[in-house]
Design an enzyme around this catalytic site. Structure first.
Site, short mmCIF file in Angstrom:
data_model
loop_
_atom_site.label_atom_id
_atom_site.label_comp_id
_atom_site.label_asym_id
_atom_site.label_seq_id
_atom_site.Cartn_x
_atom_site.Cartn_y
_atom_site.Cartn_z
CB THR A 127 -0.86 -0.04 1.28
OG1 THR A 127 -1.72 -1.14 1.18
CG2 THR A 127 -1.65 1.22 1.50
NE ARG A 183 -8.48 -7.92 2.54
CZ ARG A 183 -7.55 -6.97 2.64
NH1 ARG A 183 -7.33 -6.14 1.64
NH2 ARG A 183 -6.86 -6.85 3.74
N GLY A 236 -9.99 -4.09 2.61
CA GLY A 236 -9.16 -3.99 3.81
C GLY A 236 -9.36 -2.68 4.54
CG ASP A 237 -5.93 -1.13 6.57
OD1 ASP A 237 -5.71 -1.91 5.61
OD2 ASP A 237 -5.05 -0.38 7.03
CB THR A 241 1.09 -0.21 4.93
OG1 THR A 241 1.39 -1.39 4.16
CG2 THR A 241 2.30 0.16 5.76
N GLY A 242 -0.41 -2.90 5.90
CA GLY A 242 -0.28 -4.20 6.55
C GLY A 242 -1.51 -5.03 6.30
N GLY A 254 -4.86 -5.73 6.47
CA GLY A 254 -5.92 -4.78 6.80
C GLY A 254 -6.92 -5.27 7.82
#
Ligand code: ASP
Length: 293
Positions: free
Chosen positions: A160, A188, A190-191, A211-212, A214
């Site tokens: 990200t 899907r 994510g965050d 980032t990671g 999510g």
């Protein structure tokens, strides 16, 4: 009169960057981020506003193909590209977010359009792609995307991109854009496009871009809780973000974030082997890094 100060941090994703050692890839990403940081630093020094700098920085990272966002995004389990992005302005806490876009060259522009030109905060699906023209993003076909990471097996990785910016006028903006986690399930989200999880900004406190994986950032409302710790516990960016990242790690999640506060202090913690990152704080301290292990 005291000189007005600015601060800026950029990330190109956190993940198992150690596996890229010796391939030239970390150096390439660092050179890119360092040059981008310097360009954006001059713009801020010349009085450019945080909103324009955040969008320009994220757009450059979407276009470069080095990170898992914009051009570098990889397909989902169904072979489709699905892009998410969000932006938040700290002056009035307006925000715009988009999810599951398939044809946008620059998702961050459309998130900005949602923020500035609609009464909504979060749009998803085909209607988002249909906004490309009015939002000033080109549309692209599947051939445009050159996945920056074509791994043979799933490896913990992410890419990200994000920016947090404080300008000389005191405005603070956070912006984040992604192709999602590698090989994510179709549909899907994510965050990254969720305000309060992947992105948050408030002029009175600071800004965060995450980032990671999510799912963990969603479950911890990571960005808004880092802001809340700074606001209510009076913690500095590093203490606040490290506390939330420790919780994420204890739950089994990994990733990192870039954080700045209204004094222009910057933190860029991560619990992976690396995070593509670059920053300049209000004191003028410049940092560019990727993998330290
Ligand atoms: N946080 C992003 C997501 O879960 C992925 C990433 O940071 O690489 O979609």
């Amino acid at each position: 009169m005291r000189e007005q100060r600015f601060a800026l941090a950029l990330h190109g994703g956190a993940g198992d960057l150690a596996r890229y050692r010796g391939l030239g890839r970390l150096e390439e990403a660092e050179a890119f981020l360092g040059a981008l940081l310097d360009t954006m630093t001059s713009r801020l020094r010349n009085g450019d506003v945080a909103l324009d700098v955040a969008i320009a920085a994220v757009e450059a990272m979407e276009d470069c193909g080095l990170f898992h966002a914009g051009r570098g995004s990889s397909p989902t389990s169904n072979g489709m590209i699905e892009l998410d992005a969000s932006i938040m302005h700290g002056r009035d806490r307006t925000a715009g977010a988009i999810a599951v876009a398939r044809t946008l060259k620059n998702p961050i522009r459309v998130a900005n359009y949602v923020m500035q030109s609609t009464p909504n905060v979060f749009l998803a699906g085909e209607e988002v792609d249909a906004l490309a023209d009015v939002a000033g993003s080109d549309t692209v076909g599947p051939d445009y995307f050159i996945p920056c990471d074509d791994v043979g097996a799933w490896l913990p990785s992410s890419g990200t991109v994000g920016a947090v910016v404080m300008d000389t006028h005191g405005d603070i903006v956070a912006a984040t854009s992604t192709g999602g986690t590698l090989r994510k399930r179709a549909g899907r989200i994510g965050d990254t496009p969720v305000i309060g999880a992947g992105t948050y900004a408030d002029n009175a406190v600071g800004a965060v871009s995450c980032t990671g994986v999510g799912e963990y950032f969603l479950r911890t409302s990571a960005a808004s809780r880092i802001i809340a710790r700074m606001q209510y516990l009076n913690e500095e960016p590093l203490a606040a973000s490290a506390a939330v990242l420790t919780e994420i790690g204890a739950m089994g999640g990994f990733g990192g974030m870039i954080v700045l506060d209204r004094l222009g202090r910057v933190a860029m913690p991560y619990n992976t082997s690396g995070m593509y990152r670059a920053s300049i704080d209000a004191e003028g301290t410049r940092i560019v890094g990727s993998c330290d292990l």
